[in-house]
Design a protein around this motif. Structure first.
Motif, PDB file in Angstrom:
ATOM      1  N   VAL A  17       0.872  -1.170   0.000  1.00 48.50           N
ATOM      2  CA  VAL A  17       0.000   0.000   0.000  1.00 48.50           C
ATOM      3  C   VAL A  17       0.907   1.217   0.000  1.00 48.50           C
ATOM      4  O   VAL A  17       1.540   1.528   1.007  1.00 48.50           O
ATOM      5  N   TRP A  18       1.000   1.882  -1.156  1.00 46.20           N
ATOM      6  CA  TRP A  18       1.906   3.009  -1.321  1.00 46.20           C
ATOM      7  C   TRP A  18       1.129   4.296  -1.084  1.00 46.20           C
ATOM      8  O   TRP A  18       0.216   4.616  -1.831  1.00 46.20           O
ATOM      9  N   VAL A 118      -2.251   5.026  -2.993  1.00 48.04           N
ATOM     10  CA  VAL A 118      -3.101   5.949  -2.250  1.00 48.04           C
ATOM     11  C   VAL A 118      -2.481   7.334  -2.341  1.00 48.04           C
ATOM     12  O   VAL A 118      -1.319   7.524  -1.986  1.00 48.04           O
ATOM     13  N   HIS A 119      -3.268   8.294  -2.811  1.00 50.18           N
ATOM     14  CA  HIS A 119      -2.783   9.667  -2.864  1.00 50.18           C
ATOM     15  C   HIS A 119      -3.324  10.413  -1.659  1.00 50.18           C
ATOM     16  O   HIS A 119      -4.539  10.595  -1.530  1.00 50.18           O
ATOM     17  N   VAL A 120      -2.435  10.795  -0.768  1.00 49.71           N
ATOM     18  CA  VAL A 120      -2.813  11.625   0.367  1.00 49.71           C
ATOM     19  C   VAL A 120      -2.756  13.054  -0.172  1.00 49.71           C
ATOM     20  O   VAL A 120      -1.699  13.664  -0.258  1.00 49.71           O
ATOM     21  N   ALA A 176      -9.338   4.499   8.480  1.00 50.93           N
ATOM     22  CA  ALA A 176     -10.539   3.668   8.313  1.00 50.93           C
ATOM     23  C   ALA A 176     -10.949   3.609   6.843  1.00 50.93           C
ATOM     24  O   ALA A 176     -11.386   2.558   6.350  1.00 50.93           O
ATOM     25  N   GLN A 177     -10.805   4.723   6.140  1.00 47.47           N
ATOM     26  CA  GLN A 177     -11.129   4.758   4.716  1.00 47.47           C
ATOM     27  C   GLN A 177     -10.225   3.797   3.943  1.00 47.47           C
ATOM     28  O   GLN A 177     -10.682   3.052   3.076  1.00 47.47           O
ATOM     29  N   LEU A 178      -8.950   3.792   4.283  1.00 48.23           N
ATOM     30  CA  LEU A 178      -8.002   2.897   3.631  1.00 48.23           C
ATOM     31  C   LEU A 178      -8.269   1.448   4.024  1.00 48.23           C
ATOM     32  O   LEU A 178      -8.242   0.546   3.183  1.00 48.23           O
ATOM     33  N   HIS A 179      -8.562   1.206   5.293  1.00 44.94           N
ATOM     34  CA  HIS A 179      -8.901  -0.136   5.769  1.00 44.94           C
ATOM     35  C   HIS A 179     -10.099  -0.679   4.996  1.00 44.94           C
ATOM     36  O   HIS A 179     -10.123  -1.850   4.580  1.00 44.94           O
ATOM     37  N   ALA A 180     -11.103   0.165   4.791  1.00 41.09           N
ATOM     38  CA  ALA A 180     -12.307  -0.250   4.063  1.00 41.09           C
ATOM     39  C   ALA A 180     -11.970  -0.657   2.625  1.00 41.09           C
ATOM     40  O   ALA A 180     -12.487  -1.664   2.114  1.00 41.09           O
ATOM     41  N   LEU A 181     -11.096   0.104   1.972  1.00 42.13           N
ATOM     42  CA  LEU A 181     -10.704  -0.234   0.603  1.00 42.13           C
ATOM     43  C   LEU A 181      -9.983  -1.579   0.563  1.00 42.13           C
ATOM     44  O   LEU A 181     -10.271  -2.428  -0.291  1.00 42.13           O
TER      45      LEU A 181
END
Length: 188
Positions: A17-18, A118-120, A176-181
């Motif tokens: 997960v980058w 993932v773009h922060v 949590a958003q990333l966990h959901a994905l």
């Protein structure tokens, strides 16, 4: 005992997960928040922090485009290796150039290892206020140059798997958003 013909009963799917984004965007903070949650769930997880990698794996590299490319490829190699062995690898690294991120993605695809970009997407004005390492202040004072997103390019991902607007939510909500994905994709 397993043999080459026997499937591993306890095989765990790994993934890289980058988390890419500007300095002080919140990449590392989100990664460590998610790592804590994953560890509580009993998952194997590692965080490949960009600053630590620069110190231990990429010492001697500068910040030229070529050196940045080399740094990203080294990190991508280690991440893929760990992920291929069932580890969820969180990589909070700027990786400012699209071609270097794409090369890492292609390596993962070639090896059959999951890769999530993932773009922060924290705006530079918010990052400069956060200024976790004092880089924006040092750049403004003329002490450093080549700050990604200010006087050095940052190529925004065109189609990341997830875009997080960290300035609009808490660290916990971002994690949590990333966990959901990852759950939705069957990577957890």
């Amino acid at each position: 005992m397993t043999t080459p013909d026997t499937p591993l009963e306890n095989h765990v799917t790994g993934a890289t997960v980058w988390l890419t984004g500007l300095p002080s965007a919140g990449k590392t903070t989100i990664a460590y928040e998610l790592a804590g949650r994953l560890r509580e769930e009993g998952r194997r997880v590692e965080v490949l922090d960009g600053d630590e990698i620069r110190e231990f794996l990429s010492a001697g590299l500068g910040f030229s485009r070529e050196d940045r490319f080399t740094n990203v490829q080294r990190i991508g190699f280690v991440a893929e290796l760990l992920a291929s062995h069932g580890v969820t690898v969180l990589v909070p690294v700027i990786a400012p150039y699209a071609d270097s991120r794409e090369a890492v993605r292609k390596r993962h695809q070639a090896e059959g290892t999951a890769f999530v970009e993932v773009h922060v997407a924290t705006p530079v004005d918010v990052c400069s206020v956060r200024d976790v390492k004092g880089l924006y202040a040092r750049q403004a004072a003329g002490e450093i140059s080549g700050l990604t997103g200010v006087d050095d390019p940052y190529e925004v991902p065109e189609a990341p798997d997830l875009r997080i607007a960290s300035q609009n939510q808490t660290v916990q909500e971002s994690a949590a958003q990333l966990h959901a994905l990852l759950t939705e994709r069957g990577l957890l």
